[in-house]
Design a protein around this motif. Structure first.
Motif, PDB file in Angstrom:
ATOM      1  N   GLY A   1       0.850  -1.196   0.000  1.00  0.00           N
ATOM      2  CA  GLY A   1       0.000   0.000   0.000  1.00  0.00           C
ATOM      3  C   GLY A   1       0.877   1.234   0.000  1.00  0.00           C
ATOM      4  N   SER A   2       0.713   2.068   1.003  1.00  0.00           N
ATOM      5  CA  SER A   2       1.537   3.274   1.098  1.00  0.00           C
ATOM      6  C   SER A   2       2.764   3.064   1.985  1.00  0.00           C
ATOM      7  N   PHE A   3       3.000   1.817   2.390  1.00  0.00           N
ATOM      8  CA  PHE A   3       4.125   1.506   3.270  1.00  0.00           C
ATOM      9  C   PHE A   3       5.271   0.873   2.498  1.00  0.00           C
ATOM     10  N   GLN A   4       6.478   1.133   2.935  1.00  0.00           N
ATOM     11  CA  GLN A   4       7.650   0.427   2.436  1.00  0.00           C
ATOM     12  C   GLN A   4       8.029  -0.598   3.494  1.00  0.00           C
ATOM     13  N   VAL A   5       8.211  -1.834   3.082  1.00  0.00           N
ATOM     14  CA  VAL A   5       8.541  -2.925   3.990  1.00  0.00           C
ATOM     15  C   VAL A   5       9.955  -3.377   3.682  1.00  0.00           C
ATOM     16  N   ILE A   6      10.785  -3.392   4.706  1.00  0.00           N
ATOM     17  CA  ILE A   6      12.173  -3.821   4.548  1.00  0.00           C
ATOM     18  C   ILE A   6      12.357  -5.083   5.376  1.00  0.00           C
TER      19      ILE A   6
ATOM     20  N   LEU B   1      14.995   4.325  14.372  1.00  0.00           N
ATOM     21  CA  LEU B   1      13.959   4.295  13.341  1.00  0.00           C
ATOM     22  C   LEU B   1      12.954   5.422  13.546  1.00  0.00           C
ATOM     23  N   ARG B   2      12.517   5.634  14.777  1.00  0.00           N
ATOM     24  CA  ARG B   2      11.573   6.723  15.050  1.00  0.00           C
ATOM     25  C   ARG B   2      12.188   8.071  14.695  1.00  0.00           C
ATOM     26  N   SER B   3      13.469   8.245  15.008  1.00  0.00           N
ATOM     27  CA  SER B   3      14.142   9.504  14.676  1.00  0.00           C
ATOM     28  C   SER B   3      14.219   9.713  13.173  1.00  0.00           C
ATOM     29  N   LEU B   4      14.558   8.669  12.450  1.00  0.00           N
ATOM     30  CA  LEU B   4      14.702   8.779  10.992  1.00  0.00           C
ATOM     31  C   LEU B   4      13.383   8.981  10.273  1.00  0.00           C
TER      32      LEU B   4
ATOM     33  N   GLY C   1      10.520  10.414  11.662  1.00  0.00           N
ATOM     34  CA  GLY C   1       9.650  11.399  12.288  1.00  0.00           C
ATOM     35  C   GLY C   1       8.575  10.772  13.161  1.00  0.00           C
ATOM     36  N   GLY C   2       8.884   9.629  13.762  1.00  0.00           N
ATOM     37  CA  GLY C   2       7.958   8.960  14.659  1.00  0.00           C
ATOM     38  C   GLY C   2       6.943   8.064  13.973  1.00  0.00           C
ATOM     39  N   ARG C   3       7.040   7.895  12.659  1.00  0.00           N
ATOM     40  CA  ARG C   3       6.050   7.100  11.925  1.00  0.00           C
ATOM     41  C   ARG C   3       6.503   5.671  11.659  1.00  0.00           C
TER      42      ARG C   3
END
Length: 68
Positions: free
Chosen positions: A5-10, A26-29, A31-33
């Motif tokens: 969808g609108s997510f990138q999965v790694i 991850l939160r820092s990179l 923006g908390g999302r």
């Protein structure tokens, strides 16, 4: 990397030691999302140098406990 969808999965295999502060980073990179999930995959033999370091640190810790 995949798109969901609108997510990138790694998806990646990472040593557990490297995940210690990953959620904060991850939160820092992102923006908390950003969110992450962890699951155990397998055991793997340690590199010889890392093994020696762990053994030496354990010996030092035992010596310090013995002297206290």
């Amino acid at each position: 990397m995949d798109v969901d969808g609108s997510f990138q999965v790694i998806k990646a295999h990472v040593p557990a030691k490297e995940l210690y502060r990953y959620s904060s980073t991850l939160r820092s990179l992102t923006g908390g999302r950003g969110v992450h999930l962890e699951s155990f995959s397998h055991y793997e033999e340690m590199p010889r140098e890392a093994e020696q370091k762990v053994v030496e640190e354990s010996k030092k810790a035992r010596q310090q406990q013995a002297t206290e």
